[in-house]
Enzyme design. Structure first.
Site, short mmCIF file in Angstrom:
data_model
loop_
_atom_site.label_atom_id
_atom_site.label_comp_id
_atom_site.label_asym_id
_atom_site.label_seq_id
_atom_site.Cartn_x
_atom_site.Cartn_y
_atom_site.Cartn_z
N ASP A 72 0.82 -1.21 0.00
CA ASP A 72 0.00 0.00 0.00
C ASP A 72 0.86 1.26 0.00
O ASP A 72 1.59 1.52 0.95
CB ASP A 72 -0.91 -0.01 1.24
CG ASP A 72 -1.83 1.19 1.27
OD1 ASP A 72 -2.90 1.13 0.65
OD2 ASP A 72 -1.48 2.19 1.93
N TYR A 77 3.16 10.06 -0.08
CA TYR A 77 4.23 9.51 0.75
C TYR A 77 5.60 9.79 0.15
O TYR A 77 6.62 9.65 0.83
CB TYR A 77 4.08 7.98 0.91
CG TYR A 77 2.77 7.52 1.52
CD1 TYR A 77 1.99 8.36 2.31
CD2 TYR A 77 2.32 6.23 1.30
CE1 TYR A 77 0.80 7.92 2.86
CE2 TYR A 77 1.12 5.78 1.84
CZ TYR A 77 0.36 6.63 2.62
OH TYR A 77 -0.82 6.19 3.15
N LYS A 102 -2.31 5.99 -4.32
CA LYS A 102 -3.39 6.96 -4.10
C LYS A 102 -3.04 8.30 -4.73
O LYS A 102 -1.86 8.67 -4.80
CB LYS A 102 -3.63 7.15 -2.60
CG LYS A 102 -3.73 5.87 -1.80
CD LYS A 102 -3.86 6.16 -0.32
CE LYS A 102 -3.73 4.90 0.52
NZ LYS A 102 -2.33 4.43 0.64
N HIS A 133 -7.05 9.83 -2.04
CA HIS A 133 -6.47 9.76 -0.70
C HIS A 133 -7.36 10.37 0.39
O HIS A 133 -7.35 9.92 1.54
CB HIS A 133 -5.11 10.45 -0.69
CG HIS A 133 -4.19 9.92 0.36
ND1 HIS A 133 -2.83 9.87 0.20
CD2 HIS A 133 -4.41 9.42 1.59
CE1 HIS A 133 -2.26 9.36 1.28
NE2 HIS A 133 -3.21 9.08 2.15
#
Length: 318
Positions: A72, A77, A102, A133
């Site tokens: 994931d 990120y 996402k 997200h």
């Protein structure tokens, strides 16, 4: 293991998995399947200034080699390149992996632009699950509907096998579903643990009940929060007693609590031994319905939210 229960497969209804000697996949409403335990490249694995780091790469390779095939990630990120490099380095057949990323829905950018960039960074031809997200970028309900239409185009292209959302509340999903989409969201990934069960007494109702009624699978991130960030609460003695009873760790009890509610759990660790233990110990036991409820009941005595705290009042349990 040779009875009909061995063929039982959990789905978005929230039905608890049967006791098996392995972790089953959860069947999504579009017919695709996702592993019920995933490895997350979230806040613990942010890339520094967007540059590839060996630490993230190596820890992800370790997770894959340990058997975590549900991975994931997210563009926010900053480590999609690391995730892609780890997938390549692991040398595991791509078809065995379930890869999620996402989009943050950046202002002035289309979903197609964001998705194409993510695929390029990942070095993949497709992802198994693509999520929006959060809903907090939207200025009005119509924005949510318009972006979802763009997500459906990605699904139509075949480059994302399934599409869903993350951090959406009932009010956001109601807007999307009211527009009668061709491809409704199959997943809502939310912060979920005993101290944030998204249960309220107000008009907003129970988020999980709403998701299950609409065949949207629940995926939990930060499922170990009661042990890591919010230790010292009413769940502590229950976790400790159950860990002793089943010969497992409290973290494994926390993960099992999610799975026994038919909820997919995403966790992370750089410790190879712990990753192997998650995959071997979590399938080895099953909480009773009373034990699941005991944890839930104790958890509702305390409220703790670890993410998106600037979007909610301190006592908002939605």
């Amino acid at each position: 293991m040779h009875s009909i229960t061995s063929h039982f497969q959990p789905d978005a209804s929230g039905a608890t998995p049967k006791q098996l000697d392995y972790l089953p996949n959860l069947k999504l409403s579009d017919g695709n399947e996702m592993p019920m335990l995933g490895y997350g490249l979230g806040t613990a694995n942010f890339a520094k200034k967007g540059a590839p780091t060996d630490e993230i790469n190596n820890s992800t390779v370790t997770a894959i080699k340990a058997g975590f095939y549900h991975l994931d990630g997210a563009e926010s990120y900053g480590n999609e390149a690391e995730l892609g490099a780890a997938i390549k380095k692991s040398d595991v057949d791509r078809t065995k992996l379930f890869v999620t990323t996402k989009t943050s829905c950046r202002r002035g950018e289309t979903i197609e632009q964001a998705f194409s960039r993510s695929l390029q960074k990942l070095g993949l031809d497709y992802v198994d699950l693509y999520l929006i997200h959060s809903p907090f970028w939207a200025e009005k309900p119509e924005d949510l509907v318009a972006k979802w239409a763009e997500m459906e185009a990605i699904k139509e292209s075949g480059r994302a096998k399934s599409i869903g959302v993350s951090n959406y509340l009932k009010e956001h999903l109601e807007v999307i579903l009211a527009a009668k989409p061709k491809y409704p969201p199959v997943v809502n990934q939310i912060e979920y643990h005993p101290y944030l069960q998204h249960v309220t007494d107000g008009e907003t109702g129970d988020l999980l009940e709403y998701l299950r009624t609409n065949n949207i699978a629940v995926e939990a991130y930060a499922p170990l929060t009661a042990i890591t960030k919010a230790k010292g609460g009413p769940v502590d003695p229950i976790y400790a007693a159950l860990a002793k009873k089943y010969g497992v760790t409290e973290g494994e009890v926390a993960l099992r609590w999610c799975l026994d509610q038919g909820i997919v759990a995403v966790t992370t660790s750089s410790n190879e031994q712990r990753l192997h233990a998650f995959l071997s110990k979590v399938p080895s036991f099953k909480l009773t319905p009373k034990e699941v409820e005991d944890i839930a009941k104790a958890g509702r005595q305390k409220h703790y939210r670890g993410f998106w705290t600037n979007k909610f009042k301190e006592d908002d349990r939605r």
